[in-house]
Design an enzyme around this catalytic site. Structure first.
Site, PDB file in Angstrom:
ATOM      1  N   LYS A 147      10.894  -5.861   4.482  1.00  0.00           N
ATOM      2  CA  LYS A 147       9.776  -5.502   3.601  1.00  0.00           C
ATOM      3  C   LYS A 147      10.252  -5.610   2.167  1.00  0.00           C
ATOM      4  O   LYS A 147      11.444  -5.473   1.893  1.00  0.00           O
ATOM      5  CB  LYS A 147       9.328  -4.061   3.870  1.00  0.00           C
ATOM      6  CG  LYS A 147       7.915  -3.757   3.394  1.00  0.00           C
ATOM      7  CD  LYS A 147       6.873  -4.108   4.454  1.00  0.00           C
ATOM      8  CE  LYS A 147       5.476  -3.961   3.942  1.00  0.00           C
ATOM      9  NZ  LYS A 147       4.488  -4.060   5.043  1.00  0.00           N
TER      10      LYS A 147
ATOM     11  N   ASP B 127       0.817  -7.472   1.411  1.00  0.00           N
ATOM     12  CA  ASP B 127       0.629  -6.055   1.737  1.00  0.00           C
ATOM     13  C   ASP B 127      -0.292  -5.536   0.622  1.00  0.00           C
ATOM     14  O   ASP B 127      -0.998  -6.342  -0.012  1.00  0.00           O
ATOM     15  CB  ASP B 127       1.981  -5.313   1.781  1.00  0.00           C
ATOM     16  CG  ASP B 127       1.892  -3.929   2.434  1.00  0.00           C
ATOM     17  OD1 ASP B 127       1.893  -3.845   3.660  1.00  0.00           O
ATOM     18  OD2 ASP B 127       1.806  -2.920   1.697  1.00  0.00           O
TER      19      ASP B 127
HETATM   20  O1  2IT Z   1       2.462  -4.057   7.227  1.00  0.00           O
HETATM   21  C1  2IT Z   1       2.373  -5.195   7.691  1.00  0.00           C
HETATM   22  O2  2IT Z   1       2.561  -5.430   8.888  1.00  0.00           O
HETATM   23  C2  2IT Z   1       2.036  -6.297   6.770  1.00  0.00           C
HETATM   24  N1  2IT Z   1       1.867  -6.038   5.589  1.00  0.00           N
HETATM   25  C3  2IT Z   1       1.947  -7.705   7.269  1.00  0.00           C
HETATM   26  C4  2IT Z   1       3.298  -8.323   7.310  1.00  0.00           C
HETATM   27  C5  2IT Z   1       3.310  -9.792   7.653  1.00  0.00           C
HETATM   28  O3  2IT Z   1       4.423 -10.337   7.628  1.00  0.00           O
HETATM   29  O4  2IT Z   1       2.283 -10.392   7.940  1.00  0.00           O
END
Ligand code: 2IT
Length: 442
Positions: free
Chosen positions: A125, A165
């Site tokens: 992340k 996100d």
């Molecule tokens: O919290 C999540 O799963 C997302 N923001 C999507 C992450 C993604 O790699 O599609």
């Protein structure tokens, strides 16, 4: 002392001020306690100590120039937490609240969520304390280009694949993809959530909200219920919330309220999504809703959880639903909660739901449809294919139904049927832990 709890104590000491990270780790390790403590091979391999320590954390300066010609500096992050089952995968959040604790909690959740999808994606992340609200397109582009000028050396389609996100949508992903391609001289699926004409997947935008409702519907079906005719409330009118409203309505639910931080729209005839979307598209005020729908009400400063409902779908952000909110929901007859956001319910709120027999689908399972469809985008990019909306949507439906049955079985095997928090944590952990064991001390 239990091995699992001693790792949790050490984690609290090592990360004393990272409250969100500690909160997520507390829920996860408490859920895993019996499972892990019964398997001494994990302790012998230092498995949990390694599991809670990110493989790599990158913190970097992001300088850019605003429209007034002033130099601005933000802080960028990418936490590459676990790559045991695939390249790091997870979104980027641009929001003024972003700090290392929040990114670490999100990355830790992402490891288990990604494992639950059944796809080959590890956990990561990132983001920045940048606020895209009120910025011009040029300012957002300048920020995104500077952000990727550092990030590009740490990512690739085989290493780490970021996505959106909060605060990061198609516009931001487009700017970041463009800058990556320029610096790396490589056209590859290094971001997901791309535009359709340069490698994006149909149904990725809808996937998190739709997936949430697919999982909730399956959970209800297994309890001889369904969404049809039920009263639903939703928090958040962003990408997740709006598509949750849309799919719930398609399945016959009556969505009567949508809330955000300024207040709540109450529309007993059912939320008019076109009106709501017109407002969010121009970043307007929720209060404007009543101009188009005069019978409806806008309740300024009121949380949506005060509106009586049968099903609540928190789709905004972490810790938006606390113990008091949970008690209010239960007192008003709410029987089902599905988390569209990451960790929207506090630990105390989750306990209230459990004590009162509320069907509770935790975010790492319920909102996994977004990243699952990101992995489908990666598959399409690798094979240079572009699938139809229905093909992607069918796969999403299957994945969400599969996740429900996986976490339900894990909860049964753990001796706590219906406790999907424990079920999701164990089912997600098992695959990652076994992969880590097989790969040795790395
Ligand atoms: O919290 C999540 O799963 C997302 N923001 C999507 C992450 C993604 O790699 O599609």
């Amino acid at each position: 002392m239990s091995y699992t709890l001693s790792v949790l104590e050490q984690l609290k000491e090592n990360n004393a001020r990272q409250t969100e990270f500690i909160q997520a780790a507390t829920e996860i390790l408490t859920s895993l306690k019996d499972y892990v403590d019964a398997r001494p091979q994990y302790e012998a391999a230092g498995l949990l100590e390694r599991f809670v320590e990110p493989e790599r954390q990158i913190v970097f300066r992001v300088p850019w120039i605003d429209d007034a010609g002033k130099v601005r500096v933000n802080r960028g992050y990418r936490v590459q937490f676990n790559s045991a089952i695939g390249p790091y995968k997870g979104g980027l959040r641009f929001h003024p609240s972003v700090n290392l604790s929040i990114i670490k909690f999100l990355a830790l959740e992402q490891i288990l969520k990604n494992s639950l999808t059944g796809q080959a994606i590890g956990g990561g992340k990132g983001g920045a304390d940048f606020n895209p609200m009120g910025k011009s397109d040029r300012e957002v582009m300048a920020f995104c280009q500077s952000f990727v000028s550092e990030l590009f050396r740490h990512i690739s389609h085989m290493t780490d694949v970021p996505a959106g996100d909060i605060g990061v949508g198609a516009r931001e992903v487009g700017y970041m993809f463009g800058q990556y391609k320029r610096l790396a001289n490589s056209f590859e699926g290094v971001f997901t959530g791309k535009g359709i004409n340069y490698g994006g997947s149909l149904a990725r935008t809808e996937a998190t909200g739709y997936g949430l409702v697919y999982l909730v519907e399956e959970m209800m079906r297994q309890h001889d219920q369904s969404l049809a005719g039920k009263t639903v409330i939703v928090s958040g009118a962003g990408n997740v919330g709006s598509h949750a409203v849309e799919k719930a309505q398609q399945l016959g639910a009556n969505v009567i309220a949508v809330g955000e931080y300024t207040g709540t729209i109450l529309d007993n005839q059912g939320i008019d999504l076109a009106v709501l979307r017109e407002i969010t598209a121009r970043r307007g005020d929720f209060a404007d809703y009543v101009n188009a729908r005069p019978h409806a009400e806008f309740l300024p400063g009121t949380k949506v959880w005060t509106v009586p409902c049968e099903i609540a779908l928190p789709c905004a952000t972490q810790n938006e639903l606390d113990e008091d909110d949970a008690k209010t929901l239960v007192a008003n007859g709410c029987t089902t909660v599905g988390e569209g956001a990451n960790m929207p319910a506090t630990l105390e709120a989750t306990e209230v739901f459990r004590h009162n027999g509320v069907l509770f689908a935790p975010g790492k399972a319920a909102n996994a449809g977004g990243v699952a469809t990101s992995a489908l985008e990666m598959s399409q990019n690798s094979s240079r294919m572009a699938w139809s909306f229905d093909k992607v949507d069918d796969k999403l439906k299957n994945i969400m139904t599969g996740i429900y049955h996986n976490i339900s079985t894990a909860a049964d095997e753990a001796g706590c049927p219906g406790n999907y928090v424990v079920g999701a944590n164990i089912a997600g952990f098992k695959k990652v832990a076994d992969a880590m064991m097989a790969q040795g001390i790395v």
